[in-house]
Design a protein around this motif. Structure first.
Motif, PDB file in Angstrom:
ATOM      1  N   MET A 222       0.826  -1.208   0.000  1.00 23.29           N
ATOM      2  CA  MET A 222       0.000   0.000   0.000  1.00 23.29           C
ATOM      3  C   MET A 222       0.860   1.257   0.000  1.00 23.29           C
ATOM      4  O   MET A 222       0.472   2.295  -0.545  1.00 23.29           O
ATOM      5  N   SER A 223       2.042   1.164   0.597  1.00 18.62           N
ATOM      6  CA  SER A 223       2.916   2.333   0.684  1.00 18.62           C
ATOM      7  C   SER A 223       3.578   2.679  -0.645  1.00 18.62           C
ATOM      8  O   SER A 223       4.074   3.800  -0.810  1.00 18.62           O
ATOM      9  N   CYS A 224       3.618   1.737  -1.584  1.00 18.41           N
ATOM     10  CA  CYS A 224       4.387   1.979  -2.808  1.00 18.41           C
ATOM     11  C   CYS A 224       3.649   1.622  -4.092  1.00 18.41           C
ATOM     12  O   CYS A 224       4.241   1.666  -5.166  1.00 18.41           O
ATOM     13  N   TYR A 225       2.366   1.288  -4.014  1.00 17.56           N
ATOM     14  CA  TYR A 225       1.700   0.691  -5.171  1.00 17.56           C
ATOM     15  C   TYR A 225       1.700   1.566  -6.434  1.00 17.56           C
ATOM     16  O   TYR A 225       1.972   1.060  -7.526  1.00 17.56           O
ATOM     17  N   PRO A 226       1.383   2.868  -6.339  1.00 18.95           N
ATOM     18  CA  PRO A 226       1.420   3.676  -7.575  1.00 18.95           C
ATOM     19  C   PRO A 226       2.773   3.639  -8.275  1.00 18.95           C
ATOM     20  O   PRO A 226       2.842   3.633  -9.507  1.00 18.95           O
ATOM     21  N   LEU A 227       3.860   3.600  -7.498  1.00 14.41           N
ATOM     22  CA  LEU A 227       5.188   3.510  -8.100  1.00 14.41           C
ATOM     23  C   LEU A 227       5.365   2.182  -8.829  1.00 14.41           C
ATOM     24  O   LEU A 227       6.029   2.116  -9.869  1.00 14.41           O
ATOM     25  N   ASP A 228       4.756   1.121  -8.288  1.00 16.75           N
ATOM     26  CA  ASP A 228       4.874  -0.186  -8.932  1.00 16.75           C
ATOM     27  C   ASP A 228       4.129  -0.210 -10.264  1.00 16.75           C
ATOM     28  O   ASP A 228       4.570  -0.858 -11.212  1.00 16.75           O
ATOM     29  N   VAL A 229       2.998   0.479 -10.331  1.00 14.85           N
ATOM     30  CA  VAL A 229       2.256   0.557 -11.598  1.00 14.85           C
ATOM     31  C   VAL A 229       3.112   1.224 -12.667  1.00 14.85           C
ATOM     32  O   VAL A 229       3.221   0.739 -13.800  1.00 14.85           O
ATOM     33  N   ILE A 230       3.722   2.348 -12.306  1.00 13.09           N
ATOM     34  CA  ILE A 230       4.585   3.052 -13.256  1.00 13.09           C
ATOM     35  C   ILE A 230       5.780   2.185 -13.638  1.00 13.09           C
ATOM     36  O   ILE A 230       6.181   2.123 -14.808  1.00 13.09           O
ATOM     37  N   LYS A 231       6.342   1.483 -12.668  1.00 16.72           N
ATOM     38  CA  LYS A 231       7.486   0.611 -12.949  1.00 16.72           C
ATOM     39  C   LYS A 231       7.118  -0.485 -13.953  1.00 16.72           C
ATOM     40  O   LYS A 231       7.874  -0.783 -14.874  1.00 16.72           O
ATOM     41  N   THR A 232       5.944  -1.090 -13.762  1.00 18.24           N
ATOM     42  CA  THR A 232       5.502  -2.139 -14.680  1.00 18.24           C
ATOM     43  C   THR A 232       5.400  -1.601 -16.098  1.00 18.24           C
ATOM     44  O   THR A 232       5.834  -2.248 -17.061  1.00 18.24           O
ATOM     45  N   ARG A 233       4.846  -0.415 -16.250  1.00 15.88           N
ATOM     46  CA  ARG A 233       4.659   0.158 -17.591  1.00 15.88           C
ATOM     47  C   ARG A 233       5.992   0.519 -18.243  1.00 15.88           C
ATOM     48  O   ARG A 233       6.174   0.333 -19.449  1.00 15.88           O
ATOM     49  N   ILE A 234       6.911   1.022 -17.449  1.00 13.15           N
ATOM     50  CA  ILE A 234       8.229   1.365 -17.990  1.00 13.15           C
ATOM     51  C   ILE A 234       8.995   0.103 -18.391  1.00 13.15           C
ATOM     52  O   ILE A 234       9.585   0.030 -19.465  1.00 13.15           O
ATOM     53  N   GLN A 235       8.959  -0.912 -17.543  1.00 10.50           N
ATOM     54  CA  GLN A 235       9.721  -2.126 -17.841  1.00 10.50           C
ATOM     55  C   GLN A 235       9.092  -2.965 -18.944  1.00 10.50           C
ATOM     56  O   GLN A 235       9.788  -3.721 -19.625  1.00 10.50           O
ATOM     57  N   SER A 236       7.788  -2.852 -19.152  1.00 15.78           N
ATOM     58  CA  SER A 236       7.130  -3.643 -20.198  1.00 15.78           C
ATOM     59  C   SER A 236       7.461  -3.142 -21.594  1.00 15.78           C
ATOM     60  O   SER A 236       7.085  -3.759 -22.585  1.00 15.78           O
ATOM     61  N   GLN A 237       8.197  -2.019 -21.699  1.00 17.55           N
ATOM     62  CA  GLN A 237       8.561  -1.464 -23.013  1.00 17.55           C
ATOM     63  C   GLN A 237       9.765  -2.154 -23.644  1.00 17.55           C
ATOM     64  O   GLN A 237      10.079  -1.888 -24.800  1.00 17.55           O
ATOM     65  N   SER A 238      10.429  -3.005 -22.906  1.00 20.97           N
ATOM     66  CA  SER A 238      11.721  -3.523 -23.368  1.00 20.97           C
ATOM     67  C   SER A 238      11.619  -4.337 -24.649  1.00 20.97           C
ATOM     68  O   SER A 238      12.609  -4.538 -25.339  1.00 20.97           O
ATOM     69  N   ASN A 239      10.436  -4.826 -24.954  1.00 18.42           N
ATOM     70  CA  ASN A 239      10.252  -5.579 -26.203  1.00 18.42           C
ATOM     71  C   ASN A 239       9.474  -4.767 -27.220  1.00 18.42           C
ATOM     72  O   ASN A 239       8.886  -5.304 -28.144  1.00 18.42           O
ATOM     73  N   SER A 240       9.455  -3.424 -27.036  1.00 18.44           N
ATOM     74  CA  SER A 240       8.686  -2.542 -27.914  1.00 18.44           C
ATOM     75  C   SER A 240       9.596  -1.542 -28.602  1.00 18.44           C
ATOM     76  O   SER A 240      10.539  -1.026 -28.014  1.00 18.44           O
ATOM     77  N   THR A 241       9.282  -1.259 -29.861  1.00 20.01           N
ATOM     78  CA  THR A 241       9.989  -0.239 -30.619  1.00 20.01           C
ATOM     79  C   THR A 241       8.959   0.565 -31.409  1.00 20.01           C
ATOM     80  O   THR A 241       8.179  -0.009 -32.165  1.00 20.01           O
ATOM     81  N   PRO A 242       8.903   1.912 -31.279  1.00 23.33           N
ATOM     82  CA  PRO A 242       9.731   2.715 -30.377  1.00 23.33           C
ATOM     83  C   PRO A 242       9.206   2.658 -28.948  1.00 23.33           C
ATOM     84  O   PRO A 242       8.104   2.165 -28.706  1.00 23.33           O
ATOM     85  N   LEU A 243       9.965   3.194 -27.986  1.00 27.91           N
ATOM     86  CA  LEU A 243       9.540   3.214 -26.598  1.00 27.91           C
ATOM     87  C   LEU A 243       8.388   4.192 -26.418  1.00 27.91           C
ATOM     88  O   LEU A 243       8.369   5.272 -27.006  1.00 27.91           O
ATOM     89  N   MET A 244       7.417   3.809 -25.590  1.00 26.86           N
ATOM     90  CA  MET A 244       6.232   4.633 -25.385  1.00 26.86           C
ATOM     91  C   MET A 244       6.493   5.787 -24.421  1.00 26.86           C
ATOM     92  O   MET A 244       5.971   6.887 -24.585  1.00 26.86           O
TER      93      MET A 244
END
Length: 298
Positions: A222-244
């Motif tokens: 609960m103390s960090c969840y919004p940061l985890d959402v952003i982290k997931t979206r940033i890290q899920s770009q690694s197989n995408s071109t161009p980066l979002m």
């Protein structure tokens, strides 16, 4: 060098070994719910956990819930072992006059949590990068589809070099450092409230371990969840071109603009359910291994 000597010699590695047992228990107990969490955060099948579960199982069978499990399972023993050993060492470093038989003060617990979170970030950031990309890939008959962690790592290295392996590292640190302070301090506080004196005598029940560990996981997330959402979206770009997204601020701004503030809490229910189960398993596995292997306190 003095701290590392103390780390290796004084504890005899017992927290390292026990932490590994707790980590394995965590992966086995929580990976299916973690897959649902990542799908919800990435929002490719909609926000409903039940809808995602139905579609995922219908398309790929129950094994779809365990995609990406090889990466955390292969590394979780080492990762969790390092975290618990680091916490055990650092939490006592802040209490200069502490006796070997006394538990660390709550000040020591908090600072030990900060240190353990920082150390974990170095290990967990590339692991979660690989896991997230495997969890979000779709099963196809295309021979070019990714087969496992090695494929993800190879593609990232070819495109971005070693820098790409640590995509999302900064936000991982921002997530893990404070959340681990909440994590360990909540566990120590709840276990003592449920079973007074157990921090010193180590005589708490399995119920105390499960509940205190579960609540520690809930508070931590609960103390960090919004940061985890952003982290997931940033890290899920690694197989995408161009980066979002161009970075943390850009990802935050565009996500909120396009999907509203609720996007920062998407998947929270699934995450908290998983957190209670997983962290109850972590601390029960850790405390049980610590006693059976090193103290014979059962």
């Amino acid at each position: 060098m003095e701290l590392w000597t103390e780390f290796a010699a004084k504890s005899s590695g017992k927290e390292f070994v026990a932490g590994g047992f707790g980590g394995v228990a965590a992966v086995i107990a929580g990976h299916p719910l973690d897959t649902l969490r990542v799908e919800q955060q990435h929002s490719r099948l909609g926000p409903s956990a039940f809808r995602i579960l139905r579609q995922l199982v219908a398309r790929e069978g129950p094994r779809g819930l365990f995609k990406g499990m090889a990466a955390p399972l292969a590394s979780i023993t080492f990762q969790n072992a390092i975290v618990f050993q680091s916490y055990a060492t650092l939490s006592r470093k802040f209490d200069k006059d502490i006796k070997p038989t006394d538990p660390p003060s709550f000040r020591g617990v908090i600072f030990g949590g900060f240190g353990a979170g920082a150390i974990q970030s170095l290990i967990v950031s590339p692991i979660e990068l690989v896991k997230i990309n495997l969890q979000l890939q779709r099963q196809t008959n295309d021979k070019s589809s990714l087969k496992g962690p090695a494929d993800i790592v190879r593609i990232i290295l070819n495109r971005e070099g070693w820098r790409g392996i640590y995509r999302g590292f900064t936000i991982t640190v921002l997530r893990d450092v404070p959340s681990h302070a909440f994590y360990f301090s909540t566990y120590e506080y709840i276990r003592e409230k449920l079973h007074p004196g157990c921090r010193k005598n180590g005589q708490e029940t399995f119920g105390t371990m499960l509940v205190a560990g579960g609540l520690a996981g809930v508070v931590s997330w609960m103390s960090c969840y919004p940061l985890d959402v952003i982290k997931t979206r940033i890290q899920s770009q690694s197989n995408s071109t161009p980066l979002m997204y161009r970075g943390i601020v850009d990802c935050f701004r565009r996500s909120v603009k396009n999907e509203g503030w609720n996007v920062l809490w998407r998947g929270l229910g699934t995450t908290l359910t998983r957190a209670f189960i997983v962290n109850g398993a972590v601390f029960t596995g850790y405390e049980t291994a610590l006693r059976l292997l090193f103290t014979n306190n059962f």
